[in-house]
Motif scaffolding. Structure first.
Motif, short mmCIF file in Angstrom:
data_model
loop_
_atom_site.label_atom_id
_atom_site.label_comp_id
_atom_site.label_asym_id
_atom_site.label_seq_id
_atom_site.Cartn_x
_atom_site.Cartn_y
_atom_site.Cartn_z
N ARG A 1 0.86 -1.25 0.01
CA ARG A 1 0.04 0.10 0.05
C ARG A 1 0.96 1.21 -0.16
O ARG A 1 0.81 2.10 0.81
CB ARG A 1 -0.93 -0.03 1.14
CG ARG A 1 -2.13 -0.90 1.06
CD ARG A 1 -3.45 -0.48 1.84
NE ARG A 1 -2.92 -0.63 3.37
CZ ARG A 1 -3.46 -1.60 4.04
NH1 ARG A 1 -4.27 -2.69 3.55
NH2 ARG A 1 -3.04 -1.55 5.37
N MET A 2 1.79 1.45 -0.84
CA MET A 2 2.66 2.70 -1.29
C MET A 2 2.16 3.40 -2.55
O MET A 2 2.69 2.68 -3.56
CB MET A 2 3.97 2.47 -0.88
CG MET A 2 4.38 2.75 0.44
SD MET A 2 6.33 2.72 0.53
CE MET A 2 6.55 1.01 0.75
N PRO A 3 1.50 4.50 -2.47
CA PRO A 3 1.23 5.10 -3.87
C PRO A 3 2.53 5.27 -4.71
O PRO A 3 3.49 5.45 -3.78
CB PRO A 3 0.23 6.12 -3.72
CG PRO A 3 -0.42 5.65 -2.24
CD PRO A 3 0.57 5.07 -1.40
N ARG A 4 2.55 5.65 -5.85
CA ARG A 4 3.74 5.87 -6.71
C ARG A 4 4.54 7.12 -5.83
O ARG A 4 5.81 6.99 -5.74
CB ARG A 4 3.46 6.16 -8.10
CG ARG A 4 4.72 6.45 -8.84
CD ARG A 4 4.50 6.61 -10.16
NE ARG A 4 3.58 5.65 -10.73
CZ ARG A 4 3.17 5.59 -12.12
NH1 ARG A 4 3.27 6.73 -12.82
NH2 ARG A 4 2.57 4.32 -12.47
N GLY A 5 3.65 8.21 -5.51
CA GLY A 5 4.30 9.57 -5.00
C GLY A 5 5.18 9.06 -3.44
O GLY A 5 6.28 9.42 -3.29
N LEU B 1 14.31 14.84 8.93
CA LEU B 1 13.25 15.80 8.58
C LEU B 1 12.88 15.29 7.23
O LEU B 1 11.36 15.56 6.84
CB LEU B 1 14.23 17.17 8.21
CG LEU B 1 14.66 17.79 9.54
CD1 LEU B 1 15.59 19.01 9.12
CD2 LEU B 1 13.45 18.02 10.45
N GLY B 2 13.12 14.62 6.20
CA GLY B 2 12.92 14.32 5.19
C GLY B 2 11.71 13.33 5.25
O GLY B 2 10.67 13.22 4.32
N GLN B 3 11.67 12.65 6.41
CA GLN B 3 10.56 11.65 6.54
C GLN B 3 9.30 12.44 6.63
O GLN B 3 8.37 11.78 6.39
CB GLN B 3 10.86 11.00 7.90
CG GLN B 3 12.05 9.74 7.86
CD GLN B 3 11.43 8.68 7.00
OE1 GLN B 3 10.55 8.29 6.70
NE2 GLN B 3 12.77 7.76 6.70
N ARG B 4 9.39 13.63 7.12
CA ARG B 4 8.00 14.52 7.08
C ARG B 4 7.47 14.72 5.53
O ARG B 4 6.37 14.88 5.49
CB ARG B 4 8.25 15.67 7.85
CG ARG B 4 8.68 15.76 9.24
CD ARG B 4 9.10 16.84 9.98
NE ARG B 4 9.79 16.56 11.40
CZ ARG B 4 9.95 17.43 12.25
NH1 ARG B 4 9.48 18.65 11.98
NH2 ARG B 4 10.57 17.18 13.19
N TRP B 5 8.44 14.65 4.73
CA TRP B 5 8.02 14.81 3.46
C TRP B 5 7.50 13.73 2.69
O TRP B 5 6.49 13.89 2.00
CB TRP B 5 9.21 15.36 2.61
CG TRP B 5 9.14 15.26 1.14
CD1 TRP B 5 8.35 16.27 0.54
CD2 TRP B 5 10.00 14.70 0.31
NE1 TRP B 5 8.79 16.13 -0.89
CE2 TRP B 5 9.55 15.18 -0.96
CE3 TRP B 5 10.95 13.58 0.35
CZ2 TRP B 5 10.00 14.54 -2.15
CZ3 TRP B 5 11.44 13.01 -0.99
CH2 TRP B 5 11.11 13.63 -2.26
N ILE B 6 7.40 12.74 3.51
CA ILE B 6 6.89 11.48 2.79
C ILE B 6 5.37 11.39 2.95
O ILE B 6 4.48 11.07 2.01
CB ILE B 6 7.40 10.08 3.42
CG1 ILE B 6 8.67 9.75 3.20
CG2 ILE B 6 6.39 8.77 3.25
CD1 ILE B 6 9.43 8.79 4.18
#
Length: 305
Positions: free
Chosen positions: A69-73, A176-181
């Motif tokens: 369940r991970m959409p492409r984005g 910090l990039g994890q928040r961008w997910i």
């Protein structure tokens, strides 16, 4: 191990044995890493480790029927963050190992990462930061400088120390990039994806700069890489999941400051790294700083392998 950002449930009482096991496994990565790099070249070691971890992680996820369940984005963002937190962070640190950076100093750099993450969030995202967090980071840096001492050559020289600091920065930026997910994909699948995308660049870098078989001690290489794959990555992930389930998603972060002293003991036992009075004083100062800063952290960070 690394940090990710996720919604945090209130921290509850942690089960003692899983928490102790997690700290031990987490700290042991700073022993197995230098041991692996001593037996084979750093990029190749990481390429093998990430490849095997991705294969095993995918097999376990399929066996447990975990939902992808991970959409492409979301998949793309998970992959980019994985490159930062695996290929870049570990790539820098393992080259530092190869240059001579010690296990305890490496652990101290990464122990400072969650505090640096808070400061970067305040600088870049205008989040509130407490004065105690700033003081804690300063104490942590002072502690690292005390452990390093005036003779940087004993720690692998300035390049090794600079690479260790850069690895800490990559870990913080990746956090910090994890928040961008912008989503909470399955932990096992997202970790597997991040291992999978990090393997090819490490394998290619190893082939181009280290040759096809840069191994000096095959037995030690097999043992240390196997340990990093099975125990450090997969068992560490299982322990983390247990701690999050039992103690809330901020639980493992509360253990972060314990890594440097445990690593120092392991390094003394396994790698014969001895600490003098100055180094012990620096270790205490750094641990107190990290403990104070992370205990007062805003909610949002949780550890992953």
């Amino acid at each position: 191990m690394s940090l990710t950002s996720a919604p945090v449930a209130p921290t509850r009482h942690l089960p003692v044995l899983p928490a102790a096991a997690f700290v031990l496994v987490w700290s042991s990565g700073y022993i197995a890493g230098p041991a692996a790099v001593d037996a084979a070249a750093p990029f190749s070691v990481l390429g093998w480790r990430f490849t095997l971890a991705a294969l095993l992680g995918g097999a376990v996820a399929l066996a447990l029927r975990r939902p992808f369940r991970m959409p492409r984005g979301v998949l793309l963002r998970v992959a980019v963050v994985g490159l930062l937190m695996n290929a870049c962070q570990f790539g820098l640190m393992y080259v530092a190992f190869d240059l001579g950076l010690g296990a305890t100093v490496s652990s101290l750099f990464h122990a400072l990462s969650p505090v640096l993450t808070m400061l970067l969030a305040a600088l870049l995202l205008h989040e509130r930061v407490a004065a105690l967090q700033v003081v804690g980071f300063v104490l942590g840096v002072v502690g690292v400088l005390l452990v390093l001492g005036p003779d940087l050559e004993a720690a692998g020289g300035l390049p090794a120390v600079a690479l260790g600091a850069a690895s800490m920065l990559m870990l913080s930026i990746g956090t910090l990039g994890q928040r961008w997910i912008g989503a909470s994909p399955d932990l096992l699948w997202s970790t597997t994806v991040q291992f999978a995308v990090s393997a090819p660049p490490m394998l290619l870098a190893g082939l181009l700069t280290e040759g096809a078989w840069p191994v000096t001690d095959p037995t030690a290489a097999v043992v240390s890489v196997s340990y990093l794959v099975v125990v450090y990555s997969l068992v560490g992930l299982a322990l983390l999941a247990m701690l999050v389930l039992r103690g809330g998603s901020g639980a493992a972060s509360s253990l972060f400051f314990l890594s440097p002293p445990v690593t120092a003991v392991l390094a003394w036992l396994v790698l014969d790294e001895a600490l003098g009075a100055r180094e012990l004083a620096g270790l205490v100062v750094a641990v107190v700083g990290v403990a104070a800063a992370t205990r007062s952290r805003p909610p949002g960070e949780v550890l992953t392998t």
